[in-house]
Design a protein around this motif. Structure first.
Motif, PDB file in Angstrom:
ATOM      1  N   ILE A  52       0.853  -1.185   0.000  1.00  0.00           N
ATOM      2  CA  ILE A  52       0.000   0.000   0.000  1.00  0.00           C
ATOM      3  C   ILE A  52       0.888   1.233   0.000  1.00  0.00           C
ATOM      4  O   ILE A  52       1.762   1.389   0.866  1.00  0.00           O
ATOM      5  N   ALA A  53       0.655   2.108  -0.970  1.00  0.00           N
ATOM      6  CA  ALA A  53       1.390   3.374  -1.032  1.00  0.00           C
ATOM      7  C   ALA A  53       0.785   4.364  -0.044  1.00  0.00           C
ATOM      8  O   ALA A  53      -0.441   4.505   0.045  1.00  0.00           O
ATOM      9  N   GLY A  55       0.918   8.361   0.900  1.00  0.00           N
ATOM     10  CA  GLY A  55       1.394   9.654   0.433  1.00  0.00           C
ATOM     11  C   GLY A  55       0.243  10.553   0.034  1.00  0.00           C
ATOM     12  O   GLY A  55      -0.895  10.102  -0.116  1.00  0.00           O
ATOM     13  N   ASN A  56       0.545  11.821  -0.148  1.00  0.00           N
ATOM     14  CA  ASN A  56      -0.478  12.758  -0.608  1.00  0.00           C
ATOM     15  C   ASN A  56      -0.540  12.816  -2.132  1.00  0.00           C
ATOM     16  O   ASN A  56      -1.258  13.629  -2.697  1.00  0.00           O
ATOM     17  N   ASN A  57       0.220  11.932  -2.778  1.00  0.00           N
ATOM     18  CA  ASN A  57       0.230  11.834  -4.235  1.00  0.00           C
ATOM     19  C   ASN A  57       0.832  10.460  -4.590  1.00  0.00           C
ATOM     20  O   ASN A  57       1.744  10.008  -3.888  1.00  0.00           O
ATOM     21  N   PRO A  58       0.321   9.714  -5.575  1.00  0.00           N
ATOM     22  CA  PRO A  58      -0.746  10.045  -6.516  1.00  0.00           C
ATOM     23  C   PRO A  58      -2.131   9.894  -5.905  1.00  0.00           C
ATOM     24  O   PRO A  58      -2.269   9.309  -4.827  1.00  0.00           O
ATOM     25  N   PRO A  59      -3.149  10.376  -6.573  1.00  0.00           N
ATOM     26  CA  PRO A  59      -4.513  10.253  -6.070  1.00  0.00           C
ATOM     27  C   PRO A  59      -4.875   8.783  -5.812  1.00  0.00           C
ATOM     28  O   PRO A  59      -4.488   7.889  -6.560  1.00  0.00           O
ATOM     29  N   GLY A  60      -5.602   8.560  -4.724  1.00  0.00           N
ATOM     30  CA  GLY A  60      -6.031   7.210  -4.377  1.00  0.00           C
ATOM     31  C   GLY A  60      -5.165   6.516  -3.354  1.00  0.00           C
ATOM     32  O   GLY A  60      -5.501   5.441  -2.863  1.00  0.00           O
ATOM     33  N   ALA A  61      -3.999   7.111  -2.996  1.00  0.00           N
ATOM     34  CA  ALA A  61      -3.110   6.494  -2.010  1.00  0.00           C
ATOM     35  C   ALA A  61      -3.674   6.694  -0.601  1.00  0.00           C
ATOM     36  O   ALA A  61      -4.531   7.547  -0.349  1.00  0.00           O
ATOM     37  N   LEU A  62      -3.169   5.876   0.325  1.00  0.00           N
ATOM     38  CA  LEU A  62      -3.545   6.006   1.732  1.00  0.00           C
ATOM     39  C   LEU A  62      -2.861   7.227   2.330  1.00  0.00           C
ATOM     40  O   LEU A  62      -1.671   7.450   2.115  1.00  0.00           O
ATOM     41  N   TRP A  63      -3.625   7.991   3.109  1.00  0.00           N
ATOM     42  CA  TRP A  63      -3.067   9.201   3.690  1.00  0.00           C
ATOM     43  C   TRP A  63      -3.790   9.505   4.996  1.00  0.00           C
ATOM     44  O   TRP A  63      -4.780   8.846   5.350  1.00  0.00           O
ATOM     45  N   GLY A  71       5.546   6.861   2.256  1.00  0.00           N
ATOM     46  CA  GLY A  71       6.231   5.576   2.319  1.00  0.00           C
ATOM     47  C   GLY A  71       5.396   4.481   1.703  1.00  0.00           C
ATOM     48  O   GLY A  71       4.439   4.749   0.963  1.00  0.00           O
ATOM     49  N   THR A  72       5.747   3.240   2.046  1.00  0.00           N
ATOM     50  CA  THR A  72       5.027   2.075   1.516  1.00  0.00           C
ATOM     51  C   THR A  72       4.888   1.026   2.603  1.00  0.00           C
ATOM     52  O   THR A  72       5.857   0.725   3.307  1.00  0.00           O
ATOM     53  N   LEU A  73       3.692   0.500   2.735  1.00  0.00           N
ATOM     54  CA  LEU A  73       3.499  -0.691   3.555  1.00  0.00           C
ATOM     55  C   LEU A  73       3.791  -1.883   2.656  1.00  0.00           C
ATOM     56  O   LEU A  73       3.085  -2.133   1.684  1.00  0.00           O
ATOM     57  N   THR A  74       4.868  -2.605   2.949  1.00  0.00           N
ATOM     58  CA  THR A  74       5.278  -3.711   2.099  1.00  0.00           C
ATOM     59  C   THR A  74       4.286  -4.866   2.176  1.00  0.00           C
ATOM     60  O   THR A  74       3.386  -4.884   3.032  1.00  0.00           O
ATOM     61  N   ALA A 301       1.681   2.879  11.216  1.00  0.00           N
ATOM     62  CA  ALA A 301       1.826   2.872   9.758  1.00  0.00           C
ATOM     63  C   ALA A 301       2.245   4.239   9.260  1.00  0.00           C
ATOM     64  O   ALA A 301       2.376   4.440   8.053  1.00  0.00           O
ATOM     65  N   GLY A 302       2.499   5.163  10.199  1.00  0.00           N
ATOM     66  CA  GLY A 302       2.704   6.544   9.821  1.00  0.00           C
ATOM     67  C   GLY A 302       4.137   6.987   9.710  1.00  0.00           C
ATOM     68  O   GLY A 302       4.386   8.159   9.435  1.00  0.00           O
TER      69      GLY A 302
END
Length: 384
Positions: A52-53, A55-63, A71-74, A301-302
């Motif tokens: 799971i990506a 970030g505030n970009n790209p649209p649709g990512a977890l934020w 970052g990335t949740l592997t 996760a932050g």
């Protein structure tokens, strides 16, 4: 050898099963720093254990607003989609006593506040988790005043303070508190389970149901205001004499009680006026006290430290010094991976929102290097 004497003891921890499946993070309400889709803002659905990506970009990512880093949740980070078992209750004081009594003297000394290092034979601060001569915050874990200077110590619950452990009113099933990250981690390692993640916490509360704005773990946005008074204090039937609601969610927090401590695990569900999940204060799968009592110490996760967690289980053994040792668990000198969720008995009326499922007010680095009165433990194990 054949003539050796080996002592075997078996311990059981009651768990609830969280089945595999999709669920939501965030509720779309006004909780502080809640998870959401970055753009457009909405609850985020976890649909697999794939990366799971964040970030505030790209649209649709977890934020989330506030405490979060790109970052990335592997794939290895436990996201809550996979099936898992979770402790039904917060760790009890008797469970922590059983743990302590299985350790060497050096290990024991590392897992309590009172100085019980090798060579100590006289103990004044006998309530060992808060390092005081008298009980504080309802933690009755104790040792004798005179101990062998070298051998392992026998600990016991003695809430009534009469020097006889294990009696009916000694608080064995009161939630363990006055703990730090290393205490909880050692117990989980010894138990061959692991820390839960922030995502698994929300799964345990909400299950697969669509989120409701500002909901508590029992799936309403309302919570009792008490005040609570206890009945049958420190016994196996400890519960509420007054303040229990059969229609509104019950939780032990500072707005509802003046008991200055945690209470017996499962008390709300055991009340004779209990009408179901709401009054029991239960999560979707039946885990109790996910809000209030003791804060839930979880993997964040932050931040990059938390995102590196791979969900490895404890192996049942501690280091010689009494610490935990699974790979990617929080090291003894770095607690950035951890955060608090769910609030505790110290949560006030003004901050009661911290008990809501998606609230991340304490989603930053937890102050978990010291023993805190509202910190206890609960663990999970990934299902085979």
């Amino acid at each position: 050898t054949y003539t050796d004497i080996t002592e075997v003891q078996v311990y059981a921890i009651e768990m609830v099963y969280m089945n595999q499946g999709a669920f939501y993070l965030g509720s779309g309400g006004t909780e502080t720093n809640a998870f959401r889709v970055n753009t457009p803002a909405a609850p985020y659905q976890v649909t697999s254990e794939a990366p799971i990506a964040i970030g505030n970009n790209p649209p649709g990512a977890l934020w989330a607003d506030g405490e979060i880093q790109n970052g990335t949740l592997t794939a290895a980070y436990p996201k809550g989609f996979a099936a898992a078992y979770m402790m039904k209750y917060e760790m009890s004081q008797q469970q922590y006593v059983d743990f302590l009594n299985s350790l060497t003297r050096v290990q024991q000394a590392a897992r309590v506040e009172t100085d019980l290092s090798v060579g100590v034979s006289a103990v004044n601060e006998r309530y060992v988790m808060n390092g005081l001569p008298t009980m504080g915050y309802r933690n009755g874990i104790r040792c004798d005043a005179t101990i062998d200077p070298n051998s392992s110590i026998t600990f016991y619950c003695d809430a009534n303070g009469n020097d006889i452990g294990g009696e009916a009113d000694d608080g064995q099933w009161v939630a363990a508190n006055e703990m730090n990250l290393s205490d909880v981690a050692a117990f989980l390692d010894w138990s061959a389970i692991r820390f839960m993640t922030e995502l698994e916490y929300e799964k345990a509360c909400r299950g697969p149901l669509p989120p409701l704005p500002n909901e508590f773990p029992w799936r309403t946005a309302s919570i009792t205001s008490g005040p609570f008074t206890l009945d049958n204090a420190f016994t196996t039937s400890e519960g509420l004499a007054t303040g229990y609601s059969s229609t509104v969610g019950n939780a032990m927090y500072g707005g509802a009680t003046a008991n200055a401590g945690s209470m017996r695990v499962g008390s709300f569900a055991a009340n004779t006026a209990n009408t179901g999940r709401i009054s029991a204060g239960a999560g979707y799968y039946g885990a109790m006290e996910l809000a209030g009592n003791q804060v839930e110490l979880v993997i964040s996760a932050g931040n990059s430290s938390g995102q590196a967690y791979n969900g490895s289980h404890g192996d049942g053994a501690l280091t010689i010094a009494g610490g935990h040792d699974p790979a990617t668990w929080p090291p003894l000198t770095d607690h950035d991976q951890m955060c608090f969720r769910g609030g505790g008995f110290t949560t006030t009326v003004a901050t009661v929102g911290q008990l809501q499922v998606s609230d991340r007010t304490l989603g930053a680095t937890a102050n978990d290097a010291i023993r805190l009165r509202s910190v206890g433990g609960r663990g999970v194990r990934t299902a085979p």
